[in-house]
Design a protein around this motif. Structure first.
Motif, PDB file in Angstrom:
ATOM      1  N   LEU A 291      45.098  43.999  41.397  1.00 42.78           N
ATOM      2  CA  LEU A 291      44.567  44.718  42.289  1.00 42.78           C
ATOM      3  C   LEU A 291      43.874  46.089  41.978  1.00 42.78           C
ATOM      4  CD1 LEU A 291      47.455  44.381  45.052  1.00 42.78           C
ATOM      5  CD2 LEU A 291      45.342  43.326  45.050  1.00 42.78           C
ATOM      6  N   THR A 292      44.458  46.613  40.680  1.00 42.55           N
ATOM      7  CA  THR A 292      43.751  47.801  39.932  1.00 42.55           C
ATOM      8  C   THR A 292      43.039  47.467  38.828  1.00 42.55           C
ATOM      9  OG1 THR A 292      45.833  47.935  38.794  1.00 42.55           O
ATOM     10  CG2 THR A 292      46.028  48.884  41.071  1.00 42.55           C
ATOM     11  N   VAL A 293      42.512  46.254  38.653  1.00 42.65           N
ATOM     12  CA  VAL A 293      41.676  46.032  37.385  1.00 42.65           C
ATOM     13  C   VAL A 293      40.223  46.795  37.464  1.00 42.65           C
ATOM     14  CG1 VAL A 293      40.624  43.741  38.409  1.00 42.65           C
ATOM     15  CG2 VAL A 293      40.590  44.185  35.994  1.00 42.65           C
TER      16      VAL A 293
ATOM     17  N   GLY B 188      38.994  50.509  43.880  1.00 42.65           N
ATOM     18  CA  GLY B 188      38.221  50.979  42.673  1.00 42.65           C
ATOM     19  C   GLY B 188      37.139  52.007  42.831  1.00 42.65           C
ATOM     20  N   ASP B 189      36.235  51.565  43.892  1.00 39.45           N
ATOM     21  CA  ASP B 189      35.257  52.444  44.033  1.00 39.45           C
ATOM     22  C   ASP B 189      35.848  53.880  44.538  1.00 39.45           C
ATOM     23  OD1 ASP B 189      33.264  50.483  43.588  1.00 39.45           O
ATOM     24  OD2 ASP B 189      32.964  50.012  45.721  1.00 39.45           O
TER      25      ASP B 189
ATOM     26  N   ALA C 170      34.604  43.612  35.651  1.00 36.27           N
ATOM     27  CA  ALA C 170      35.971  43.885  35.174  1.00 36.27           C
ATOM     28  C   ALA C 170      36.715  42.919  34.837  1.00 36.27           C
ATOM     29  CB  ALA C 170      36.619  44.980  35.923  1.00 36.27           C
ATOM     30  N   VAL C 171      36.982  41.756  35.785  1.00 38.55           N
ATOM     31  CA  VAL C 171      37.824  41.013  35.283  1.00 38.55           C
ATOM     32  C   VAL C 171      37.025  40.015  34.278  1.00 38.55           C
ATOM     33  CG1 VAL C 171      38.358  38.515  36.424  1.00 38.55           C
ATOM     34  CG2 VAL C 171      38.479  40.500  37.922  1.00 38.55           C
ATOM     35  N   ARG C 172      35.850  39.804  34.032  1.00 41.78           N
ATOM     36  CA  ARG C 172      35.272  38.924  33.217  1.00 41.78           C
ATOM     37  C   ARG C 172      35.649  39.728  31.729  1.00 41.78           C
ATOM     38  NH1 ARG C 172      30.801  38.918  36.832  1.00 41.78           N
ATOM     39  NH2 ARG C 172      30.841  36.856  37.755  1.00 41.78           N
TER      40      ARG C 172
END
Length: 415
Positions: free
Chosen positions: A114-116, A179-180, A199-201
């Motif tokens: 949730l915070t990535v 995140g924004d 960010a996930v990638r």
């Protein structure tokens, strides 16, 4: 090495992070966890540093927004996503206000899924390495066993991967809000869903689950690395209530509890459990949880507050629960059969895996829970259905060292 762990969410999201923090500190690192204010005792009692997030998760769970998401979303994924977005939007200022002052204070950042997005931006501004953690598999894959909502759960298919990509994009649009907000506070532009997906990638991930339960999918190509569960040792000072010990000692008893899932239907739900217990002829330990469940049928139901799963689950014939990752893992480790009443999120996945592994009954969604289903589950526990398979799986999981493996990988990451 200085490690900052950003743990947004309920106890199921925070407790494994505390276990990881303890493991990292034993390896000689300095760890600080940022989480909801009500988790300060849990974190500090294990000797880990704590930074409050500026909000209490227990109050959020009990709020109108919390109940709408946790207790009333099981019928519709669209209602669930909308309710989750409203809840996230209500917390973004508090969380971002706690996270941003930490920029530049760590060599390694560990985020939850949730915070990535937020931590990705914090690392870009202040430096350090970033690893994200998953408590359920979030990466798209062809393999049905490792997909959160695969259309073909028993097959390897490109359809499963496409469905996983669609789910990831949908979830990303919700968690981008937090995140924004952090990006804006750091003077960066909003990136929305695209920023989350990027960010996930680019972020290496650890999946805190047993490879017995979630075998690594070949098309993940090692990301995430499947480490094993991150168990936190029970409080050595825990002293069980004498009435509970007596209740458990008289005959084999089942457990029913739905953790942090709040509801407006606490009384009828407690009555449903009592009716099923009486019909099955099986006594039940009923965990009150965030819903405040209780029963007036004291012959068949014993209501309890917080009791460590590591102590309780090995003493019951089976566990009926909401399918949270942590509760599922605790029942698996205890080697007892289980059955999942899935409310939201990844809970249907864990219910399905429990059933596919042969250690539990076919799951139901919360809105479909009935006296008849629960009665048959309790009777199955009494008959020992799934008990031998659960025992074998539990033996294997108890031999794993998920925290040790995670610490090893994190240390390698920053070497």
């Amino acid at each position: 090495m200085r490690v900052n762990v950003i743990a947004a969410g309920s106890r199921g999201d925070v407790q494994p992070m505390v276990a990881l923090g303890v493991g990292l500190q034993r390896a000689g690192h300095t760890v600080t966890i940022c989480a909801g204010d009500d988790f300060e005792p849990l974190v500090t009692s294990h000797g880990v540093g704590f930074v409050p997030a500026g909000l209490r998760i227990d109050e959020l769970i009990a709020s109108e927004l919390g109940v709408a998401w946790l207790g009333e979303s099981s019928r519709s994924p669209w209602h669930e996503l909308a309710a989750m977005r409203r809840l996230v939007e209500s917390t973004v200022e508090g969380y971002a206000g706690a996270w941003v002052p930490l920029v530049g204070s760590a060599d390694l950042w560990v985020s939850g899924f949730l915070t990535v997005h937020a931590v990705d931006a914090m690392v870009a501004v202040g430096g350090g390495r970033h690893v994200t953690t998953e408590f359920a598999p979030m990466r798209p894959t062809r393999e049905g066993w490792a997909g959160l909502q695969p259309p073909l759960p028993r097959r390897s298919s490109v359809a499963n991967r496409v469905a996983g990509q669609a789910l990831l994009r949908t979830v990303a649009s919700v968690i981008a809000v937090a995140g924004d907000e952090a990006r804006v506070e750091m003077g960066l532009p909003r990136t929305g869903r695209r920023g989350v997906l990027d960010a996930v990638r680019r972020t290496p991930a650890l999946l805190a689950a047993s490879p017995t339960v979630v075998p690594p999918a070949p098309d993940w190509e090692g990301n995430p690395a499947v480490t094993g569960y991150w168990f936190l040792d029970d409080d050595p000072g825990f002293v069980p209530d004498a009435r509970l010990v007596s209740w458990l000692g008289e005959e084999r008893t089942a457990y029913v509890g739905f953790g942090s899932m709040s509801t407006r239907e606490a009384r009828p739900l407690g009555e449903l459990v009592a009716r099923a217990a009486r019909a099955a002829g099986v006594r039940v330990v009923l965990h009150s949880g965030s819903a405040g469940l209780e029963s007036h049928d004291h012959e068949w139901v014993q209501a309890v507050g917080a009791v460590p799963h590591g102590w309780l689950f090995p003493r019951v014939s089976g566990a009926v629960h909401h399918g949270g990752a942590g509760t599922t893992a605790a029942a698996l480790r205890a080697g007892v059969p289980q059955a999942v009443v899935a409310h939201i999120g990844d809970q249907p996945f864990w219910g399905r895996r429990v059933w596919e592994l042969g250690v539990g009954a076919r799951p139901v969604r919360r809105h479909a829970l009935s006296v008849e289903w629960l009665t048959e589950v309790l009777r199955g526990f009494a008959r020992g259905e799934g008990a031998e398979r659960a025992r074998l799986v539990g033996n294997g999981i108890r031999r794993e060292d998920g925290v040790g493996r995670a610490v090893e990988l994190l240390t390698t990451c920053v070497a």
